[in-house]
Design a protein around this motif. Structure first.
Motif, PDB file in Angstrom:
ATOM      1  N   ALA A  69       0.816  -1.218   0.000  1.00 16.50           N
ATOM      2  CA  ALA A  69       0.000   0.000   0.000  1.00 16.50           C
ATOM      3  C   ALA A  69       0.852   1.271   0.000  1.00 16.50           C
ATOM      4  CB  ALA A  69      -0.921  -0.003   1.219  1.00 16.50           C
ATOM      5  N   LYS A  70       2.177   1.122  -0.001  1.00 14.19           N
ATOM      6  CA  LYS A  70       3.065   2.276   0.073  1.00 14.19           C
ATOM      7  C   LYS A  70       3.735   2.533  -1.277  1.00 14.19           C
ATOM      8  CE  LYS A  70       4.415   1.041   4.827  1.00 14.19           C
ATOM      9  NZ  LYS A  70       3.826   2.197   5.545  1.00 14.19           N
ATOM     10  N   PRO A  71       4.099   3.787  -1.564  1.00 11.39           N
ATOM     11  CA  PRO A  71       4.930   4.035  -2.750  1.00 11.39           C
ATOM     12  C   PRO A  71       6.282   3.357  -2.568  1.00 11.39           C
ATOM     13  CG  PRO A  71       4.719   6.034  -1.430  1.00 11.39           C
ATOM     14  CD  PRO A  71       3.777   5.031  -0.838  1.00 11.39           C
ATOM     15  N   HIS A  72       6.854   2.820  -3.640  1.00 14.09           N
ATOM     16  CA  HIS A  72       8.102   2.074  -3.523  1.00 14.09           C
ATOM     17  C   HIS A  72       8.813   2.005  -4.869  1.00 14.09           C
ATOM     18  CE1 HIS A  72       4.912  -0.794  -4.669  1.00 14.09           C
ATOM     19  NE2 HIS A  72       5.841  -1.289  -5.464  1.00 14.09           N
ATOM     20  N   ALA A  73      10.086   1.678  -4.799  1.00 14.12           N
ATOM     21  CA  ALA A  73      10.860   1.437  -6.018  1.00 14.12           C
ATOM     22  C   ALA A  73      10.953  -0.049  -6.309  1.00 14.12           C
ATOM     23  CB  ALA A  73      12.269   2.017  -5.867  1.00 14.12           C
ATOM     24  N   TYR A  74      10.862  -0.862  -5.263  1.00 12.47           N
ATOM     25  CA  TYR A  74      11.092  -2.302  -5.400  1.00 12.47           C
ATOM     26  C   TYR A  74      10.534  -3.005  -4.176  1.00 12.47           C
ATOM     27  CZ  TYR A  74      13.994  -6.607  -5.072  1.00 12.47           C
ATOM     28  OH  TYR A  74      14.445  -7.894  -4.936  1.00 12.47           O
ATOM     29  N   ILE A  75       9.935  -4.167  -4.396  1.00 13.62           N
ATOM     30  CA  ILE A  75       9.564  -5.070  -3.305  1.00 13.62           C
ATOM     31  C   ILE A  75      10.079  -6.450  -3.669  1.00 13.62           C
ATOM     32  CG2 ILE A  75       7.714  -6.087  -1.916  1.00 13.62           C
ATOM     33  CD1 ILE A  75       5.889  -3.816  -2.815  1.00 13.62           C
ATOM     34  N   GLY A  76      10.897  -7.022  -2.810  1.00 13.86           N
ATOM     35  CA  GLY A  76      11.400  -8.377  -3.020  1.00 13.86           C
ATOM     36  C   GLY A  76      11.096  -9.227  -1.801  1.00 13.86           C
ATOM     37  N   MET A  77      10.721 -10.486  -2.007  1.00 15.02           N
ATOM     38  CA  MET A  77      10.364 -11.360  -0.886  1.00 15.02           C
ATOM     39  C   MET A  77      11.019 -12.728  -1.056  1.00 15.02           C
ATOM     40  SD  MET A  77       6.583 -12.181   0.688  1.00 15.02           S
ATOM     41  CE  MET A  77       5.969 -13.068  -0.750  1.00 15.02           C
ATOM     42  N   ILE A  78      11.684 -13.193  -0.007  1.00 17.00           N
ATOM     43  CA  ILE A  78      12.359 -14.474  -0.042  1.00 17.00           C
ATOM     44  C   ILE A  78      11.345 -15.606   0.106  1.00 17.00           C
ATOM     45  CG2 ILE A  78      12.762 -14.753   2.439  1.00 17.00           C
ATOM     46  CD1 ILE A  78      15.681 -15.556   1.696  1.00 17.00           C
ATOM     47  N   GLY A  79      11.743 -16.793  -0.297  1.00 14.28           N
ATOM     48  CA  GLY A  79      10.878 -17.957  -0.110  1.00 14.28           C
ATOM     49  C   GLY A  79      10.716 -18.763  -1.383  1.00 14.28           C
ATOM     50  N   SER A  80      10.239 -19.982  -1.230  1.00 15.12           N
ATOM     51  CA  SER A  80       9.990 -20.843  -2.377  1.00 15.12           C
ATOM     52  C   SER A  80       8.810 -20.319  -3.174  1.00 15.12           C
ATOM     53  CB  SER A  80       9.687 -22.268  -1.906  1.00 15.12           C
ATOM     54  OG  SER A  80       8.462 -22.291  -1.184  1.00 15.12           O
ATOM     55  N   ARG A  81       8.694 -20.761  -4.406  1.00 10.07           N
ATOM     56  CA  ARG A  81       7.570 -20.328  -5.241  1.00 10.07           C
ATOM     57  C   ARG A  81       6.237 -20.725  -4.604  1.00 10.07           C
ATOM     58  NH1 ARG A  81       9.486 -18.382  -9.893  1.00 10.07           N
ATOM     59  NH2 ARG A  81      11.568 -19.045 -10.563  1.00 10.07           N
ATOM     60  N   ARG A  82       6.192 -21.905  -4.023  1.00 10.31           N
ATOM     61  CA  ARG A  82       4.945 -22.359  -3.389  1.00 10.31           C
ATOM     62  C   ARG A  82       4.574 -21.474  -2.210  1.00 10.31           C
ATOM     63  NH1 ARG A  82       3.927 -25.458   0.958  1.00 10.31           N
ATOM     64  NH2 ARG A  82       1.924 -26.572   1.053  1.00 10.31           N
ATOM     65  N   ARG A  83       5.568 -21.176  -1.365  1.00  7.20           N
ATOM     66  CA  ARG A  83       5.306 -20.366  -0.176  1.00  7.20           C
ATOM     67  C   ARG A  83       4.897 -18.950  -0.565  1.00  7.20           C
ATOM     68  NH1 ARG A  83      10.045 -18.770   4.213  1.00  7.20           N
ATOM     69  NH2 ARG A  83       9.291 -16.664   4.617  1.00  7.20           N
ATOM     70  N   THR A  84       5.620 -18.348  -1.507  1.00  8.05           N
ATOM     71  CA  THR A  84       5.310 -16.970  -1.877  1.00  8.05           C
ATOM     72  C   THR A  84       3.966 -16.875  -2.609  1.00  8.05           C
ATOM     73  OG1 THR A  84       6.625 -17.220  -3.905  1.00  8.05           O
ATOM     74  CG2 THR A  84       7.730 -16.286  -1.992  1.00  8.05           C
ATOM     75  N   ARG A  85       3.640 -17.885  -3.433  1.00  3.43           N
ATOM     76  CA  ARG A  85       2.353 -17.876  -4.133  1.00  3.43           C
ATOM     77  C   ARG A  85       1.209 -17.971  -3.131  1.00  3.43           C
ATOM     78  NH1 ARG A  85       0.533 -15.269  -7.592  1.00  3.43           N
ATOM     79  NH2 ARG A  85       2.520 -15.633  -8.674  1.00  3.43           N
ATOM     80  N   MET A  86       1.389 -18.751  -2.089  1.00  3.44           N
ATOM     81  CA  MET A  86       0.361 -18.887  -1.064  1.00  3.44           C
ATOM     82  C   MET A  86       0.107 -17.539  -0.374  1.00  3.44           C
ATOM     83  SD  MET A  86       0.290 -21.616   2.091  1.00  3.44           S
ATOM     84  CE  MET A  86       1.871 -21.048   2.720  1.00  3.44           C
ATOM     85  N   VAL A  87       1.194 -16.840  -0.062  1.00  2.43           N
ATOM     86  CA  VAL A  87       1.076 -15.521   0.575  1.00  2.43           C
ATOM     87  C   VAL A  87       0.374 -14.545  -0.360  1.00  2.43           C
ATOM     88  CG1 VAL A  87       2.383 -13.528   1.400  1.00  2.43           C
ATOM     89  CG2 VAL A  87       3.053 -15.832   2.111  1.00  2.43           C
ATOM     90  N   MET A  88       0.774 -14.517  -1.614  1.00  4.39           N
ATOM     91  CA  MET A  88       0.213 -13.563  -2.575  1.00  4.39           C
ATOM     92  C   MET A  88      -1.278 -13.824  -2.798  1.00  4.39           C
ATOM     93  SD  MET A  88       3.107 -11.954  -4.061  1.00  4.39           S
ATOM     94  CE  MET A  88       3.634 -12.164  -5.728  1.00  4.39           C
ATOM     95  N   ASP A  89      -1.666 -15.084  -2.951  1.00  3.64           N
ATOM     96  CA  ASP A  89      -3.079 -15.411  -3.184  1.00  3.64           C
ATOM     97  C   ASP A  89      -3.935 -15.008  -1.995  1.00  3.64           C
ATOM     98  OD1 ASP A  89      -2.475 -16.397  -5.655  1.00  3.64           O
ATOM     99  OD2 ASP A  89      -2.475 -18.509  -5.042  1.00  3.64           O
TER     100      ASP A  89
END
Length: 350
Positions: free
Chosen positions: A166-186
């Motif tokens: 929700a904030k203005p930004h230049a970049y957001i990067g998040m560590i984790g496996s594809r499965r874990r990050t997809r679960m968070v995003m969904d």
């Protein structure tokens, strides 16, 4: 001219402000601060930029452009790059160290006291020891802020990403496996977080270079961040170090605090080849040769300092456009490996 730097500091890097500098010989050094389609400040009342306000306001990236047949250097306002790292674990520590080495102002958020202390010892500029969602309420974010999420679990990742998205930004990067990050995003998409923003998150974080150890992961993360930064067209800007040098004297170690002493600002306005610094890089030079910032070091920087000091000691008030060619025989004799060409405008400030 001091008023310009005061206005720049007031603008804030999240706004779409630009500083325009004429580099055409007849208008060399004429300047304006433009934001929201309006000239907010100009070195000459009713001058060139006011007369060509519509063309000036249409510029939107750093570089040299032509306005009414005159060459103008345009740069977006920025205060230098900041990195906010969520997490202070074993991966965060080398990220902190490398980010500091390449010039980021680093803030670490960590909810465990011992890990927060480790982050501070690693060289973080600021450490906030609190719950992630609470701590992120203190971070405004802007177009020069890079967020790195390397917490110890997806529950914390989710809390961080929900706030950061929700904030203005230049970049957001998040560590984790594809499965874990997809679960968070969904899950966040279901909760109302913008899918457009989520789709732009760099995850798994870092360039795919086969990194395994924390140090290797840190290299991959910073490589990706630098790649994003290089594509952002937000080169140069006005880092805190430069604004401080323009507005105050006491910040320079070992320098006597002399009120209102002359200084000059050197800015790279054009480069060709493999010059060491990007367009918009700045260096403040004082009358005694003391400096803040850099335009690349070596022969070109020494030449810039000599010229600036000479101008200040001679009481010169007009700017000077220095052409530094690092491809000639002299540069080769000095062992310069860059081999580029730079145009640097030196502007006395009294």
């Amino acid at each position: 001219m001091i008023e310009l730097y005061e206005r720049i500091r007031e603008c804030g890097s999240s706004q779409s402000g630009m500083v325009l500098t004429a580099i055409d010989p007849e208008l060399l050094g004429e300047k304006a601060l433009v934001s929201g389609g309006k000239v907010l400040w100009e070195s000459s009342d009713g001058g060139f930029f006011s007369q060509n306000c519509e063309e000036a306001a249409a510029l939107h990236e750093t570089g040299v452009f032509c306005i009414a047949g005159r060459r103008v250097f345009c740069e977006l306002i920025g205060y230098g790059r900041r990195m906010v790292i969520c997490g202070g674990g074993h991966v965060a520590i080398p990220i902190i160290k490398i980010a500091s080495m390449v010039g980021f102002e680093v803030t670490v958020i960590e909810d465990r006291t011992q890990f927060a202390q480790n982050a501070q010892q690693a060289g973080a500029d600021h450490v906030i020891c609190n719950a992630y969602d609470v701590a992120l309420d203190e971070i405004k974010g802007d177009l020069d802020t890079y967020f790195v999420i390397v917490t110890r679990g997806h529950r914390h990742d989710q809390a961080c990403l929900e706030k950061i998205a929700a904030k203005p930004h230049a970049y957001i990067g998040m560590i984790g496996s594809r499965r874990r990050t997809r679960m968070v995003m969904d899950l966040l998409a279901e909760r109302g977080t913008s899918r457009e923003v989520l789709d732009q998150v760099y995850t798994p974080i870092g360039l795919d270079i086969g990194s395994e150890t924390p140090a290797e992961i840190a290299v991959a993360v910073l490589a990706e961040v630098i790649q994003v930064k290089s594509r952002s067209q937000r080169a140069g800007g006005y880092p805190k170090e430069i604004l401080k040098a323009m507005l105050e004297d006491e910040q320079l170690p070992g320098a006597a605090a002399v009120p209102d002493r002359p200084r000059a600002l050197a800015t790279i306005v054009n480069r060709e080849g493999s010059a060491p610094r990007e367009v918009g890089s700045k260096m403040a030079v004082f009358e005694d040769g003391t400096i803040a910032g850099t335009v690349g070091g070596g022969l070109s920087e020494a030449e810039t300092i000599r010229k600036a000091v000479s101008m200040l000691q001679g009481g010169e008030t007009k700017p000077y456009l220095l052409h530094s060619d690092m491809t000639n025989e002299k540069a080769e004799e000095e062992g310069m490996v860059c081999g580029g060409i730079m145009d640097i405008i030196i502007e006395p400030v009294y």
